[in-house]
Design a protein around this motif. Structure first.
Motif, PDB file in Angstrom:
ATOM      1  N   THR A   1      65.585 -15.005 -54.839  1.00  0.00           N
ATOM      2  CA  THR A   1      65.145 -16.188 -54.098  1.00  0.00           C
ATOM      3  C   THR A   1      64.064 -15.815 -53.066  1.00  0.00           C
ATOM      4  O   THR A   1      64.137 -14.725 -52.494  1.00  0.00           O
ATOM      5  CB  THR A   1      66.381 -16.761 -53.345  1.00  0.00           C
ATOM      6  N   PRO A   2      63.095 -16.695 -52.810  1.00  0.00           N
ATOM      7  CA  PRO A   2      62.145 -16.414 -51.732  1.00  0.00           C
ATOM      8  C   PRO A   2      62.881 -16.065 -50.432  1.00  0.00           C
ATOM      9  O   PRO A   2      63.872 -16.717 -50.085  1.00  0.00           O
ATOM     10  CB  PRO A   2      61.382 -17.735 -51.579  1.00  0.00           C
ATOM     11  N   GLY A   3      62.410 -15.003 -49.762  1.00  0.00           N
ATOM     12  CA  GLY A   3      62.996 -14.624 -48.471  1.00  0.00           C
ATOM     13  C   GLY A   3      64.034 -13.511 -48.554  1.00  0.00           C
ATOM     14  O   GLY A   3      64.463 -12.994 -47.525  1.00  0.00           O
ATOM     15  N   VAL A   4      64.428 -13.117 -49.758  1.00  0.00           N
ATOM     16  CA  VAL A   4      65.471 -12.075 -49.849  1.00  0.00           C
ATOM     17  C   VAL A   4      64.925 -10.682 -49.558  1.00  0.00           C
ATOM     18  O   VAL A   4      65.697  -9.729 -49.404  1.00  0.00           O
ATOM     19  CB  VAL A   4      66.196 -12.071 -51.226  1.00  0.00           C
ATOM     20  N   GLY A   5      63.593 -10.554 -49.497  1.00  0.00           N
ATOM     21  CA  GLY A   5      63.019  -9.265 -49.097  1.00  0.00           C
ATOM     22  C   GLY A   5      62.306  -8.510 -50.210  1.00  0.00           C
ATOM     23  O   GLY A   5      62.130  -7.298 -50.121  1.00  0.00           O
ATOM     24  N   LYS A   6      61.840  -9.229 -51.215  1.00  0.00           N
ATOM     25  CA  LYS A   6      61.181  -8.566 -52.354  1.00  0.00           C
ATOM     26  C   LYS A   6      59.906  -7.827 -51.926  1.00  0.00           C
ATOM     27  O   LYS A   6      59.715  -6.661 -52.261  1.00  0.00           O
ATOM     28  CB  LYS A   6      60.841  -9.592 -53.452  1.00  0.00           C
ATOM     29  N   SER A   7      59.036  -8.531 -51.180  1.00  0.00           N
ATOM     30  CA  SER A   7      57.761  -7.907 -50.784  1.00  0.00           C
ATOM     31  C   SER A   7      57.997  -6.691 -49.907  1.00  0.00           C
ATOM     32  O   SER A   7      57.334  -5.666 -50.056  1.00  0.00           O
ATOM     33  CB  SER A   7      56.886  -8.875 -49.989  1.00  0.00           C
ATOM     34  N   THR A   8      58.946  -6.824 -48.988  1.00  0.00           N
ATOM     35  CA  THR A   8      59.241  -5.724 -48.066  1.00  0.00           C
ATOM     36  C   THR A   8      59.716  -4.498 -48.843  1.00  0.00           C
ATOM     37  O   THR A   8      59.237  -3.379 -48.635  1.00  0.00           O
ATOM     38  CB  THR A   8      60.332  -6.170 -47.059  1.00  0.00           C
TER      39      THR A   8
ATOM     40  N   GLU B   1      71.638 -15.534 -42.970  1.00  0.00           N
ATOM     41  CA  GLU B   1      70.485 -14.648 -42.767  1.00  0.00           C
ATOM     42  C   GLU B   1      69.261 -15.200 -43.510  1.00  0.00           C
ATOM     43  O   GLU B   1      68.152 -15.263 -42.963  1.00  0.00           O
ATOM     44  CB  GLU B   1      70.834 -13.234 -43.256  1.00  0.00           C
TER      45      GLU B   1
ATOM     46  N   ARG C   1      65.642 -16.416 -41.984  1.00  0.00           N
ATOM     47  CA  ARG C   1      64.360 -15.836 -42.416  1.00  0.00           C
ATOM     48  C   ARG C   1      63.387 -16.918 -42.887  1.00  0.00           C
ATOM     49  O   ARG C   1      62.193 -16.867 -42.586  1.00  0.00           O
ATOM     50  CB  ARG C   1      64.591 -14.867 -43.578  1.00  0.00           C
TER      51      ARG C   1
ATOM     52  N   ARG D   1      59.783 -18.260 -41.471  1.00  0.00           N
ATOM     53  CA  ARG D   1      58.602 -18.340 -42.331  1.00  0.00           C
ATOM     54  C   ARG D   1      57.958 -19.726 -42.282  1.00  0.00           C
ATOM     55  O   ARG D   1      56.901 -19.947 -42.855  1.00  0.00           O
ATOM     56  CB  ARG D   1      59.029 -18.009 -43.768  1.00  0.00           C
TER      57      ARG D   1
ATOM     58  N   ASN E   1      70.843  -7.376 -49.653  1.00  0.00           N
ATOM     59  CA  ASN E   1      69.716  -6.987 -48.797  1.00  0.00           C
ATOM     60  C   ASN E   1      69.700  -7.805 -47.498  1.00  0.00           C
ATOM     61  O   ASN E   1      68.734  -8.499 -47.192  1.00  0.00           O
ATOM     62  CB  ASN E   1      68.409  -7.177 -49.585  1.00  0.00           C
ATOM     63  N   ASP E   2      70.799  -7.700 -46.749  1.00  0.00           N
ATOM     64  CA  ASP E   2      70.949  -8.494 -45.521  1.00  0.00           C
ATOM     65  C   ASP E   2      70.355  -7.807 -44.294  1.00  0.00           C
ATOM     66  O   ASP E   2      69.997  -8.479 -43.331  1.00  0.00           O
ATOM     67  CB  ASP E   2      72.443  -8.718 -45.215  1.00  0.00           C
ATOM     68  N   SER E   3      70.318  -6.484 -44.311  1.00  0.00           N
ATOM     69  CA  SER E   3      69.977  -5.747 -43.084  1.00  0.00           C
ATOM     70  C   SER E   3      68.976  -4.635 -43.391  1.00  0.00           C
ATOM     71  O   SER E   3      68.748  -4.302 -44.553  1.00  0.00           O
ATOM     72  CB  SER E   3      71.247  -5.103 -42.526  1.00  0.00           C
ATOM     73  N   MET E   4      68.418  -4.062 -42.336  1.00  0.00           N
ATOM     74  CA  MET E   4      67.471  -2.971 -42.522  1.00  0.00           C
ATOM     75  C   MET E   4      68.159  -1.742 -43.113  1.00  0.00           C
ATOM     76  O   MET E   4      67.558  -1.001 -43.882  1.00  0.00           O
ATOM     77  CB  MET E   4      66.782  -2.614 -41.190  1.00  0.00           C
TER      78      MET E   4
ATOM     79  N   LEU F   1      68.273  -2.316 -46.684  1.00  0.00           N
ATOM     80  CA  LEU F   1      66.925  -2.146 -47.246  1.00  0.00           C
ATOM     81  C   LEU F   1      66.668  -0.668 -47.556  1.00  0.00           C
ATOM     82  O   LEU F   1      66.158  -0.314 -48.620  1.00  0.00           O
ATOM     83  CB  LEU F   1      65.875  -2.679 -46.262  1.00  0.00           C
TER      84      LEU F   1
END
Ligand SMILES: Nc1ncnc2c1ncn2[C@@H]1O[C@H](COP(=O)(O)OP(=O)(O)O)[C@@H](O)[C@H]1O
Length: 176
Positions: A14-21, A104, A108, A112, A149-152, A155
């Motif tokens: 889903t958008p925002g789950v952290g794919k780009s990061t 979370e 996010r 955005r 992928n909730d937290s750093m 990640l």
């Protein structure tokens, strides 16, 4: 067995789950090339129309696939998109579906700038596991992996896990 020297990886969710990061980190750590499908579509005029209800562009999927085909054949690509059912199955050696808990993800997406129906629909998409099911229906179950992928910290774990998988893939390929 593939002829590719390096694997192709799909990162979806889903958008925002952290794919780009995540993909940025993977690209830095592995030197593999990150292909952002939305950007490829935009740069190659593969956007068909604007969906007013969902406030997002609609892809001309066939044209996007044509743009990507040669690159995917090379191997060593990390593809990032919030959908996964229109890619050829043969492109990918592994699929990672990123997940984020609802509160979370909501925060996010608000940061955005999402609101109203767009915000609600994206959070619902995550609650209903829409992309996970799409991946399960589009790829062999043994290559589909869910990553929370909730937290750093998560990640970092996810990046390490994918890097380790790549090393194993390379070792197996060289052994075989
Ligand atoms: N594991 C994480 N923990 C906390 N925040 C994250 C994490 N991954 C990404 N983010 C943040 O969430 C937001 C959305 O991330 P992004 O990578 O753009 O998601 P996507 O590409 O899936 O739409 C960004 O502000 C990013 O900094």
């Amino acid at each position: 067995m593939t002829n590719r020297m390096l694997p192709n990886i799909l990162v979806t969710g889903t958008p925002g789950v952290g794919k780009s990061t995540l993909c940025t980190q993977l690209q830095e750590r592995t030197g593999m090339e990150w292909l952002e499908v939305s950007r490829i579509a935009k740069e190659n005029n593969c956007l068909e129309e604007y969906d007013e209800e969902y406030k997002c562009p609609v892809l001309d999927e066939e044209r996007v696939l044509d743009e990507m085909e040669d690159k995917m054949e090379e191997g060593g690509k990390i593809v990032d998109y919030h959908g996964c059912d229109f890619f050829p199955e043969r492109w990918f050696d592994i699929v990672f579906v990123l997940r984020t808990n609802n509160t979370e993800l909501y925060d996010r997406l608000v940061r955005r700038g999402y609101s109203g129906k767009k915000l609600e629909d994206n959070v619902q998409c995550e609650i209903f596991q829409t992309i996970l099911e799409e991946a399960a229906q589009s790829y062999q179950p043994e290559i589909v992996n869910m990553l929370q992928n909730d937290s750093m910290d998560q990640l970092e774990d996810n990046t390490n896990r994918i890097c380790a998988w790549i090393e194993t893939w390379k070792a197996n390929r060289n052994a075989g």
